[in-house]
Design a protein around this motif. Sequence first.
Motif, PDB file in Angstrom:
ATOM      1  N   HIS A   1       0.781  -1.227  -0.103  1.00 49.17           N
ATOM      2  CA  HIS A   1      -0.076   0.016  -0.185  1.00 49.17           C
ATOM      3  C   HIS A   1       0.970   1.228   0.059  1.00 49.17           C
TER       4      HIS A   1
ATOM      5  N   HIS B   1       1.835   4.366  -2.705  1.00 44.32           N
ATOM      6  CA  HIS B   1       1.866   5.939  -2.528  1.00 44.32           C
ATOM      7  C   HIS B   1       3.121   6.332  -2.859  1.00 44.32           C
TER       8      HIS B   1
ATOM      9  N   TYR C   1     -11.409  10.087   3.355  1.00 43.20           N
ATOM     10  CA  TYR C   1      -9.935   9.778   3.410  1.00 43.20           C
ATOM     11  C   TYR C   1      -9.935   8.465   2.351  1.00 43.20           C
TER      12      TYR C   1
ATOM     13  N   GLU D   1      -5.655   7.143  -2.094  1.00 39.56           N
ATOM     14  CA  GLU D   1      -5.943   5.939  -1.424  1.00 39.56           C
ATOM     15  C   GLU D   1      -6.886   4.954  -1.991  1.00 39.56           C
TER      16      GLU D   1
ATOM     17  N   ALA E   1      -4.541   2.750  -3.819  1.00 38.53           N
ATOM     18  CA  ALA E   1      -3.690   2.059  -2.929  1.00 38.53           C
ATOM     19  C   ALA E   1      -4.413   0.881  -2.384  1.00 38.53           C
TER      20      ALA E   1
END
Length: 133
Positions: free
Chosen positions: A40, A44, A100, A106, A109
């Motif tokens: 993950h 990023h 979020y 995100e 990910a």
Amino acid sequence: MKKVYNNIFPVKGFTSMIIWPFIFIRNDRVWAFNTIGERHEGIHGRQQKEMLILGAIIAVILAVAGCGWWSLIALPLFFWWYCVEWLVRLCIYRNKMTAYKNIAFEREAYDKQYDLIYLDQRDVFAWIRYIKQ
Ligand SMILES: [Zn+2]
């Protein structure tokens, strides 16, 4: 990527965060950091490198245009985008966690963190596809 174990970053409730090339892992959440989390953060990391290059290009353009030291504000473009998109999604969803989880960075990910070969075949700026979903 270099792992940095500490008691400050990320904020309580989260396990890890990346400021490329460093992955920060909370000491009280080390047990929760696994290969999925590392993948993950790796996604990023790739996003941050892309945005750093784009931010540098924008900074040079601003510098040439006469913005002086203010041009450097474009360098952490990933973090500007992340914060602004979170604020926009907070207005939409009225929930911090939902906002979020729906930031495009995100979404990519979380969507691809289980894919073992994703980073080997990922397109540049692949996160853009996750803005509208
Ligand atoms: Zn994330």
